[in-house]
Write a protein that holds these residues in place. Structure first.
Motif, PDB file in Angstrom:
ATOM      1  N   ARG A   1      -6.842  35.885  30.610  1.00  9.50           N
ATOM      2  CA  ARG A   1      -6.619  35.175  31.872  1.00  9.50           C
ATOM      3  C   ARG A   1      -5.972  33.801  31.606  1.00  9.50           C
ATOM      4  O   ARG A   1      -5.097  33.359  32.327  1.00  9.50           O
ATOM      5  CB  ARG A   1      -7.990  35.014  32.537  1.00  9.50           C
ATOM      6  CG  ARG A   1      -7.991  34.821  33.997  1.00  9.50           C
ATOM      7  CD  ARG A   1      -7.500  35.998  34.783  1.00  9.50           C
ATOM      8  NE  ARG A   1      -7.470  35.623  36.183  1.00  9.50           N
ATOM      9  CZ  ARG A   1      -6.505  35.908  37.019  1.00  9.50           C
ATOM     10  NH1 ARG A   1      -5.480  36.613  36.639  1.00  9.50           N
ATOM     11  NH2 ARG A   1      -6.558  35.503  38.277  1.00  9.50           N
TER      12      ARG A   1
ATOM     13  N   TYR B   1      -2.286  32.339  32.815  1.00 12.54           N
ATOM     14  CA  TYR B   1      -2.067  31.028  33.467  1.00 12.54           C
ATOM     15  C   TYR B   1      -0.937  30.280  32.753  1.00 12.54           C
ATOM     16  O   TYR B   1      -0.018  29.768  33.377  1.00 12.54           O
ATOM     17  CB  TYR B   1      -3.362  30.219  33.387  1.00 12.54           C
ATOM     18  CG  TYR B   1      -3.381  28.915  34.188  1.00 12.54           C
ATOM     19  CD1 TYR B   1      -4.218  28.776  35.276  1.00 12.54           C
ATOM     20  CD2 TYR B   1      -2.598  27.818  33.828  1.00 12.54           C
ATOM     21  CE1 TYR B   1      -4.278  27.574  36.002  1.00 12.54           C
ATOM     22  CE2 TYR B   1      -2.650  26.622  34.545  1.00 12.54           C
ATOM     23  CZ  TYR B   1      -3.491  26.509  35.623  1.00 12.54           C
ATOM     24  OH  TYR B   1      -3.532  25.329  36.324  1.00 12.54           O
TER      25      TYR B   1
ATOM     26  N   ARG C   1       2.101  32.265  43.062  1.00  7.28           N
ATOM     27  CA  ARG C   1       0.859  33.005  43.328  1.00  7.28           C
ATOM     28  C   ARG C   1       0.735  34.140  42.307  1.00  7.28           C
ATOM     29  O   ARG C   1       1.683  34.886  42.097  1.00  7.28           O
ATOM     30  CB  ARG C   1       0.971  33.608  44.719  1.00  7.28           C
ATOM     31  CG  ARG C   1      -0.322  34.166  45.258  1.00  7.28           C
ATOM     32  CD  ARG C   1      -0.020  35.036  46.454  1.00  7.28           C
ATOM     33  NE  ARG C   1       0.668  34.288  47.512  1.00  7.28           N
ATOM     34  CZ  ARG C   1       0.025  33.593  48.447  1.00  7.28           C
ATOM     35  NH1 ARG C   1      -1.274  33.538  48.450  1.00  7.28           N
ATOM     36  NH2 ARG C   1       0.693  32.955  49.391  1.00  7.28           N
TER      37      ARG C   1
ATOM     38  N   PRO D   1      -4.657  38.682  41.238  1.00  6.93           N
ATOM     39  CA  PRO D   1      -6.091  38.411  41.231  1.00  6.93           C
ATOM     40  C   PRO D   1      -6.658  38.817  39.878  1.00  6.93           C
ATOM     41  O   PRO D   1      -6.070  39.635  39.176  1.00  6.93           O
ATOM     42  CB  PRO D   1      -6.633  39.307  42.343  1.00  6.93           C
ATOM     43  CG  PRO D   1      -5.558  40.273  42.665  1.00  6.93           C
ATOM     44  CD  PRO D   1      -4.270  39.736  42.166  1.00  6.93           C
ATOM     45  N   ARG D   2      -7.780  38.205  39.514  1.00  8.38           N
ATOM     46  CA  ARG D   2      -8.324  38.548  38.188  1.00  8.38           C
ATOM     47  C   ARG D   2      -8.750  40.015  38.163  1.00  8.38           C
ATOM     48  O   ARG D   2      -9.171  40.553  39.193  1.00  8.38           O
ATOM     49  CB  ARG D   2      -9.490  37.628  37.856  1.00  8.38           C
ATOM     50  CG  ARG D   2     -10.645  37.733  38.805  1.00  8.38           C
ATOM     51  CD  ARG D   2     -11.748  36.746  38.475  1.00  8.38           C
ATOM     52  NE  ARG D   2     -12.625  36.599  39.626  1.00  8.38           N
ATOM     53  CZ  ARG D   2     -12.459  35.684  40.566  1.00  8.38           C
ATOM     54  NH1 ARG D   2     -11.470  34.820  40.489  1.00  8.38           N
ATOM     55  NH2 ARG D   2     -13.272  35.617  41.596  1.00  8.38           N
TER      56      ARG D   2
ATOM     57  N   LEU E   1      -6.080  24.732  40.199  1.00  4.70           N
ATOM     58  CA  LEU E   1      -6.491  25.926  40.959  1.00  4.70           C
ATOM     59  C   LEU E   1      -7.987  25.762  41.196  1.00  4.70           C
ATOM     60  O   LEU E   1      -8.762  25.632  40.250  1.00  4.70           O
ATOM     61  CB  LEU E   1      -6.200  27.209  40.185  1.00  4.70           C
ATOM     62  CG  LEU E   1      -4.734  27.499  39.866  1.00  4.70           C
ATOM     63  CD1 LEU E   1      -4.595  28.891  39.263  1.00  4.70           C
ATOM     64  CD2 LEU E   1      -3.857  27.397  41.108  1.00  4.70           C
TER      65      LEU E   1
ATOM     66  N   ARG F   1     -11.918  25.643  41.796  1.00  9.20           N
ATOM     67  CA  ARG F   1     -13.017  26.381  41.169  1.00  9.20           C
ATOM     68  C   ARG F   1     -13.584  27.460  42.080  1.00  9.20           C
ATOM     69  O   ARG F   1     -14.030  28.497  41.625  1.00  9.20           O
ATOM     70  CB  ARG F   1     -14.169  25.409  40.873  1.00  9.20           C
ATOM     71  CG  ARG F   1     -13.974  24.619  39.630  1.00  9.20           C
ATOM     72  CD  ARG F   1     -15.317  24.296  39.021  1.00  9.20           C
ATOM     73  NE  ARG F   1     -15.946  23.137  39.626  1.00  9.20           N
ATOM     74  CZ  ARG F   1     -17.185  22.762  39.339  1.00  9.20           C
ATOM     75  NH1 ARG F   1     -17.910  23.469  38.483  1.00  9.20           N
ATOM     76  NH2 ARG F   1     -17.709  21.691  39.894  1.00  9.20           N
TER      77      ARG F   1
ATOM     78  N   PHE G   1     -10.931  30.262  41.876  1.00 14.78           N
ATOM     79  CA  PHE G   1     -10.614  30.689  40.506  1.00 14.78           C
ATOM     80  C   PHE G   1     -11.685  30.172  39.541  1.00 14.78           C
ATOM     81  O   PHE G   1     -11.408  29.292  38.713  1.00 14.78           O
ATOM     82  CB  PHE G   1      -9.242  30.151  40.075  1.00 14.78           C
ATOM     83  CG  PHE G   1      -8.097  30.667  40.886  1.00 14.78           C
ATOM     84  CD1 PHE G   1      -7.474  31.864  40.545  1.00 14.78           C
ATOM     85  CD2 PHE G   1      -7.632  29.960  41.981  1.00 14.78           C
ATOM     86  CE1 PHE G   1      -6.417  32.351  41.293  1.00 14.78           C
ATOM     87  CE2 PHE G   1      -6.567  30.437  42.738  1.00 14.78           C
ATOM     88  CZ  PHE G   1      -5.961  31.638  42.395  1.00 14.78           C
TER      89      PHE G   1
ATOM     90  N   GLU H   1     -12.794  31.327  36.953  1.00 17.73           N
ATOM     91  CA  GLU H   1     -12.476  31.542  35.527  1.00 17.73           C
ATOM     92  C   GLU H   1     -11.719  30.358  34.935  1.00 17.73           C
ATOM     93  O   GLU H   1     -11.660  30.196  33.718  1.00 17.73           O
ATOM     94  CB  GLU H   1     -11.694  32.848  35.336  1.00 17.73           C
ATOM     95  CG  GLU H   1     -10.265  32.878  35.896  1.00 17.73           C
ATOM     96  CD  GLU H   1     -10.198  33.368  37.354  1.00 17.73           C
ATOM     97  OE1 GLU H   1     -11.094  32.991  38.138  1.00 17.73           O
ATOM     98  OE2 GLU H   1      -9.236  34.077  37.692  1.00 17.73           O
ATOM     99  N   PHE H   2     -11.109  29.509  35.797  1.00 18.14           N
ATOM    100  CA  PHE H   2     -10.373  28.343  35.286  1.00 18.14           C
ATOM    101  C   PHE H   2     -11.163  27.047  35.475  1.00 18.14           C
ATOM    102  O   PHE H   2     -10.612  25.957  35.381  1.00 18.14           O
ATOM    103  CB  PHE H   2      -9.001  28.228  35.968  1.00 18.14           C
ATOM    104  CG  PHE H   2      -8.130  29.438  35.771  1.00 18.14           C
ATOM    105  CD1 PHE H   2      -7.888  29.937  34.494  1.00 18.14           C
ATOM    106  CD2 PHE H   2      -7.553  30.094  36.863  1.00 18.14           C
ATOM    107  CE1 PHE H   2      -7.096  31.071  34.301  1.00 18.14           C
ATOM    108  CE2 PHE H   2      -6.764  31.218  36.675  1.00 18.14           C
ATOM    109  CZ  PHE H   2      -6.539  31.709  35.395  1.00 18.14           C
TER     110      PHE H   2
ATOM    111  N   ASN I   1      -5.912  23.373  33.493  1.00 16.19           N
ATOM    112  CA  ASN I   1      -6.118  23.437  34.939  1.00 16.19           C
ATOM    113  C   ASN I   1      -6.825  22.191  35.456  1.00 16.19           C
ATOM    114  O   ASN I   1      -7.080  22.062  36.641  1.00 16.19           O
ATOM    115  CB  ASN I   1      -6.944  24.683  35.299  1.00 16.19           C
ATOM    116  CG  ASN I   1      -6.966  24.944  36.788  1.00 16.19           C
ATOM    117  OD1 ASN I   1      -5.924  24.900  37.443  1.00 16.19           O
ATOM    118  ND2 ASN I   1      -8.151  25.175  37.341  1.00 16.19           N
TER     119      ASN I   1
END
Ligand code: ZN
Length: 288
Positions: free
Chosen positions: A38, A42, A51, A54-55, A108, A110, A113, A115-116, A122
């Motif tokens: 992931r 990014y 855009r 999606p994960r 992005l 929290r 997203f 995961e970031f 990020n």
């Protein structure tokens, strides 16, 4: 509006160490492989940061843990946040206001997203206002990004904001209009749309107009005083603003407010002639 050098931190290692200490510990290799994939996604997308997908499925509830470790009091988490703060300067890279970037913004968010949450590129040192105003909407419906990314938008390192001071009537600048043109080599029309939206959403356009109106009034009075004392002329005014641009650029980058203003003056011959030939006090000075 300033380019920052992205912090290079061993993000996956830090995730490993922090997540080994939560209860129950997160140690699944497959989870970390997905997280690393992931992050690579990014970084690949980031120069344009359109855009993106999606994960993939399979992260499950473990992402809540990632979200949680960001706020952790563990030393590693604190050091990580400090390292992010250190890559900033004493002005916010989003808006250029003079207040210090005392917070950390998730480019992005929290909430969308997770995961970031703890992915270094990020995380951007930011002033509280920009951090608050930047919300969940990062792209418009056409997929154009709404905010500039201080690590990835390379034109931030070039003078890309150009101020056009427009007279209210031919050669008369008592109540001028302030327009902003975004231009630098290799800028795309999407980049310009991003600049437009960034300026509007963060209130930069409105604040700059006010600030520049007041700077211009002060400059008109300064020029008038200088003419009276020392026979100030066109080349003196031109030199002053070119030197100002150089000095402020060195200190705060080519798109700090002072550098934008200086460029807006020396690139506008009829404005400089106006400042040198019209009385500053006429009609109660420049008003807005
Ligand atoms: Zn800001």
């Amino acid at each position: 509006m300033r380019q920052l050098v992205a912090p290079r931190l061993a993000t996956i290692d830090i995730h490993h160490r922090l997540l080994a200490n939560v209860h129950p510990p997160v140690t699944k290799k497959a989870f970390f492989r997905k997280l690393a994939a992931r992050f690579r996604h990014y970084e690949r997308m980031a120069p344009k940061l359109r855009r993106f997908n999606p994960r993939p499925a399979g992260f499950g509830h473990l992402l809540e843990k990632v979200h949680g470790v960001y706020d952790s009091d563990a030393n590693e988490a604190k050091e990580f946040r400090d390292a992010i703060r250190r890559c900033g300067f004493d002005r916010c890279p989003y808006c250029g206001r003079t207040r210090p970037p005392s917070q950390i913004d998730h480019f992005l968010p929290r909430s969308v997203f997770p995961e970031f949450s703890f992915f270094s590129v990020n995380l951007v040192p930011s002033c509280p206002d920009c951090n608050r105003v930047k919300d969940k909407d990062i792209w418009n419906q056409a997929g154009v990004r709404l905010f500039l990314h201080p690590y990835y938008d390379r034109f931030l390192g070039l003078p890309f904001v150009h101020l056009k001071i427009v007279p209210e009537r031919t050669e008369i600048f008592y109540v001028p209009l302030f327009e902003f043109v975004f231009d630098a080599p290799n800028m795309s029309s999407n980049d310009r749309d991003t600049c437009d939206s960034h300026f509007d959403k963060l209130g930069i356009r409105r604040d700059l107009e006010r600030h520049f109106a007041s700077l211009l009034r002060a400059e008109h009075r300064r020029v008038e005083r200088s003419i009276a004392v020392a026979g100030y002329k066109y080349s003196d005014l031109d030199d002053k603003h070119r030197i100002d641009e150089e000095n402020f650029t060195r200190e705060f980058g080519p798109n700090c407010w002072e550098a934008i203003f200086a460029r807006g003056i020396y690139s506008n011959q009829s404005l400089m002639t106006f400042l040198l030939t019209q009385p500053a006090s006429r009609g109660g000075a420049i008003t807005r």
